[in-house]
Design an enzyme around this catalytic site. Structure first.
Site, PDB file in Angstrom:
ATOM      1  N   GLU A   1     -45.016  36.931 -55.843  1.00 30.52           N
ATOM      2  CA  GLU A   1     -46.475  36.290 -55.437  1.00 30.52           C
ATOM      3  C   GLU A   1     -47.330  36.413 -56.717  1.00 30.52           C
ATOM      4  O   GLU A   1     -48.169  37.351 -56.974  1.00 30.52           O
ATOM      5  CB  GLU A   1     -46.745  37.589 -54.467  1.00 30.52           C
TER       6      GLU A   1
ATOM      7  N   GLU B   1     -40.188  36.226 -47.497  1.00 24.26           N
ATOM      8  CA  GLU B   1     -40.899  37.554 -47.381  1.00 24.26           C
ATOM      9  C   GLU B   1     -41.955  37.185 -46.075  1.00 24.26           C
ATOM     10  O   GLU B   1     -42.806  36.397 -46.275  1.00 24.26           O
ATOM     11  CB  GLU B   1     -41.745  38.190 -48.512  1.00 24.26           C
TER      12      GLU B   1
END
Length: 356
Positions: free
Chosen positions: A189, A281
């Site tokens: 991320e 995710e």
């Protein structure tokens, strides 16, 4: 996007792909013998997978157009779970829990999340590399694919850990270069950093992987916690207009349904019309993986992903106290994994979706 625990068109040769599939099939057939006797701390191997398993049935994956495709060139969508950080919840990844994931949940894939900071890889590179490999091998032994997740989070610039990433992915690619069961997620991320910086990082890491493993799919994180930039006021156009200079790659998108509403859903829809996307995710709660589940919004995302054959892994396969962990707190200290009795509300819901 979520908080972490406070304590705790194919370009490579078809002949090589066929060879990898053959080698892997042979290896899978004798995996029990190779892993016995079980060393202390190792995840026990089950019986050898059959042709019914996702890995044996689909073989080497590749990106064809905007889709993830199997060795026969057919579009496939993998559905499964992500581990939590293995520095905190390694006890939730056991022979029993992975048997349940593969057989009771009927999962296609396990995402193995190796945090870089927060007590993770940087504290013991060799140890966390070995731990990730143990879990990847155990997923393979049960006929599941494995996403090798380099879980960089803070700092948000993946270039801050460039040297570590090169070391980690060199080791992983050397080990799995002849195995069709891995996908490499090179930056979990990214945040607070430009797309051009993320692209530069990807274009330095991908050749490291390709030098050892030319065929495997690589998953590239996108800006603003893998939201295609939405969480920092941008959108997918920056990737569409300036894609990573590499083939056989997909771009990742993350969402948490209670927090990420129409703008995010629409971004995923638009982006997947232009780019190959893998949702590595997501959660049914807020961006911290906490609070009430929004199953209605979550189902809208899943319906979109099913319609467009977008693969996904849900966060997370642990007994963390947050609502986003599928197991009831304390489950990982026991030996019962299958069925719904050990699951939180989100666990019951996501198990049902994977089984479908």
């Amino acid at each position: 996007m979520h908080q972490r625990p406070t304590p705790p068109t194919v370009t490579t040769g078809r002949r090589r792909m066929a060879r990898k599939a053959l080698l892997a099939a042979s290896a899978l057939g004798v995996v029990t013998a190779l892993m016995a006797p079980v060393r202390a701390g190792a995840v026990p191997a089950p019986a050898a997978p059959t042709a019914a398993t996702p890995l044996a049935a689909n073989g080497q994956l590749s990106v064809c157009g905007r889709q993830l495709c199997n060795a026969s060139g057919q579009a496939v969508a993998l559905n499964g779970m992500s581990t939590h950080g293995t520095q905190w919840y390694a006890q939730c990844v056991t022979g029993g829990s992975l048997d349940a994931l593969a057989q009771d949940w009927r999962s296609d894939v396990l995402r193995v999340s190796t945090y870089v900071q927060e007590g993770g890889y940087e504290t013991d590179p060799a140890g966390f590399t070995a731990r990730a490999q143990k879990f990847i091998d155990a997923a393979h032994a049960r006929g599941m694919y494995a996403v090798i997740d380099w879980h960089m989070l803070t700092p948000g610039d993946p270039n801050a850990n460039l040297a570590r990433a090169k070391t980690f992915f060199t080791a992983m690619a050397k080990k799995y270069k002849n195995h069709p069961g891995v996908l490499y997620e090179i930056a979990n991320e990214p945040s607070g950093v430009s797309w051009s910086a993320i692209k530069s990082y990807a274009e330095q890491i991908i050749p490291v992987i390709r030098a050892e493993d030319p065929d495997a799919v690589v998953l590239v994180g996108t800006r603003a916690w893998s939201s295609f930039g939405v969480s920092e006021g941008s959108n997918e156009s920056e990737v569409v207009n300036n894609p990573v200079n590499a083939s056989n790659i997909m771009y990742t998108f993350h969402f948490y349904a209670a927090s990420h509403r129409e703008e995010y859903l629409n971004t995923l829809d638009r982006a997947s019309d232009r780019l190959p996307v893998f949702v590595t995710e997501f959660g049914t709660q807020n961006y911290a993986g906490e609070g009430a589940n929004d199953f209605t919004m979550s189902q809208r995302y899943l319906d979109l992903m099913k319609r467009k054959k977008i693969s996904w892994t849900n966060w997370n396969y642990s007994d963390d106290h947050r609502s986003g962990a599928v197991f009831k707190t304390g489950t990982c200290n026991g030996s019962t994994w299958a069925g719904t009795g050990v699951l939180k509300e989100a666990g019951v819901w996501i198990r049902d979706r994977i089984r479908q």
